[in-house]
Enzyme design. Structure first.
Site, mmCIF file in Angstrom:
data_model
loop_
_atom_site.group_PDB
_atom_site.id
_atom_site.type_symbol
_atom_site.label_atom_id
_atom_site.label_comp_id
_atom_site.label_asym_id
_atom_site.label_seq_id
_atom_site.Cartn_x
_atom_site.Cartn_y
_atom_site.Cartn_z
ATOM 1 N N PRO A 71 0.807 -1.225 0.000
ATOM 2 C CA PRO A 71 0.000 0.000 0.000
ATOM 3 C C PRO A 71 0.838 1.271 0.000
ATOM 4 O O PRO A 71 0.334 2.357 -0.307
ATOM 5 C CB PRO A 71 -0.838 -0.123 1.286
ATOM 6 N N LYS A 72 2.110 1.152 0.323
ATOM 7 C CA LYS A 72 2.994 2.312 0.335
ATOM 8 C C LYS A 72 3.241 2.865 -1.072
ATOM 9 O O LYS A 72 3.716 3.992 -1.221
ATOM 10 C CB LYS A 72 4.328 1.962 0.993
#
Length: 460
Positions: free
Chosen positions: A132-133
């Site tokens: 998700p980064k």
């Protein structure tokens, strides 16, 4: 009366002329009028191509819609979630185009065990740094570019303090966008993360774990390196400190993308959202979108917190405290857990932005996380890292307290391949690994997940 005036002769002549004309048109058209024939064939080819493309697009769209969108979604809304080049046809604009629109996966074994529908957002399928980064890194870079803090191909360097995932996403996107990357990380983080960063062209500093008040803490060191770079007089390039913990470009990335995707994929039918917090960006961004923008007032948001983190007590009791803070019990300077990526003993700006919207918190032990990680492999073929395992344990705990049939959404953050030397090594050391011979005898993978996690009798 002449022969030419005879009715039969006239009719025979007419038929003969028509027949000869037909042969002429059929056989001689393309020879006598090559330009017209060529244009005609090109038109036929274009029409066939258009029909094939439409059929292929319809097939892809129907598959995409059935997979990603479980509720009714308008064409305008659906198109807004994709890049300008239709991802449904398999074409995106650069590596940044592979970020977002990750599938929402039903975890069958956990759903069956709890009587609820447990869905997990497969964020490890983001195409740049595989977590998700990716969303956060892309948004931080784009915001910095808009503010003039970063200029492509000027020699600028992006600096960040991270335990791995954000650094990996930044390293990939930095190269793609014309920047360099410098990462500072604790020395006790899984070695494969720093090795991957090296292969991605980033400069990596592994530093001794220290309190956040120490100037040598990995985040403080990254900030200092960026400042030193910018103050240099021998270059026009600048150092940019991404500051994922405090930059509001973090949670807004999830508010703009992850939250809307989850809403569309579930058709807004979400009873609980469960996620851990490191920077706090994911849980805050998704929560703010679902509760503030979509007005899902009955949505229950639950923090998944690993042992050693103080956020559990902050949400449940209003006090930032972990039992490992007790004098003489701490084993690690940072958060006292083998889990990487979530858990923290301070409040960040990102977490604070939605803290009042979080309804509850559950604490997950390292043992529970290890057992969950192995369970997911054995029963669902899902191989994930430590933070994902914590999220899934918390999702089960949350589901067991909710009415049957409730829909619980959580996050699968990254692959287990980034946790081999530490987290997954511990899985093996605890005897949780199951091979073919173990399966024949009935190994560790047997039993109910509720019992495996030590949650008593489960749903009462």
């Amino acid at each position: 009366m002449s022969l030419s005036d005879h009715p039969k002769a006239y009719g025979t002549a007419a038929l003969t002329v028509a027949f000869i004309t037909g042969i002429f048109v059929t056989l001689g058209f393309k020879d006598l009028y090559p330009e017209l024939e060529n244009r005609y064939q090109q038109r036929l080819k274009r029409n066939r191509h258009a029909r094939n493309s439409l059929a292929r697009s319809s097939t892809v769209s129907s598959r995409r819609d059935s997979f990603l969108f479980s509720g009714p979604v308008s064409l305008e809304d659906r198109e807004s979630t994709f890049t300008t080049i239709d991802r449904g046809l398999g074409i995106v604009d650069g590596i940044a185009g592979t970020i977002g629109n990750t599938p929402l996966v039903k975890i069958r074994s956990l759903s069956e065990a709890t009587g609820c529908v447990i869905l997990a957002k497969a964020e490890f399928l983001n195409g740049a740094g595989n977590s998700p980064k990716d969303r956060v890194a892309l948004n931080m870079i784009e915001v910095a570019e808009q503010q003039g803090l970063l200029v492509p191909n000027r020699g600028d360097t992006i600096y960040e303090g991270t335990v791995g995932s954000t650094g990996i996403s930044l390293a990939v996107l930095a190269r793609a966008k014309g920047y360099k990357c410098h990462i500072c990380m604790p020395s006790d983080v899984a070695i494969e993360k720093s090795e991957l960063l090296h292969h991605l062209g980033a400069t990596v500093e592994r530093v001794t774990p220290a309190p956040i008040t120490d100037p040598k803490h990995f985040v403080n060191l990254a900030r200092q390196r960026a400042k030193e770079h910018t103050l240099r007089t021998d270059t026009e390039s600048r150092g940019f400190f991404a500051d994922q913990f405090e930059s509001l470009a973090n949670y807004t990335a999830h508010m703009k993308t992850t939250g809307p995707e989850i809403y569309e994929q579930t058709g807004g039918l979400i009873d609980a959202f469960v996620a851990g917090a490191g920077t706090g960006g994911t849980i805050s961004g998704v929560t703010k979108y679902l509760k503030e923008e979509k007005k899902l007032t009955n949505l229950k948001v639950v923090l998944a917190d690993p042992q050693g983190s103080g956020l559990y007590n902050k949400i449940r009791h209003g006090v930032m405290y972990s039992p490992t803070e007790k004098e003489g019990t701490r084993r690690r300077q940072q958060v006292d857990t083998m889990v990487e990526g979530i858990g923290i003993n301070r409040i960040t700006e990102n977490f604070e932005s939605a803290r009042s919207l979080i309804d509850d918190a559950v604490r997950v032990t390292d043992i529970q996380a290890l057992k969950m990680a192995r369970w997911l492999v054995e029963h669902d073929g899902i191989f994930v890292g430590s933070s994902s395992a914590v999220n899934c344990v918390a999702a089960v705990m949350t589901a067991l307290k909710m009415p049957k049939g409730s829909q619980v959404v959580t996050i699968l953050c990254d692959s287990g391949s980034r946790h081999l030397s530490k987290f997954w090594k511990s899985v093996g050391e605890l005897g949780l690994e199951v091979n073919g011979e173990d399966e024949e005898r009935g190994g560790e993978g047997e039993g109910d997940i509720v019992e495996v996690l030590g949650l008593g009798k489960g749903r009462q």
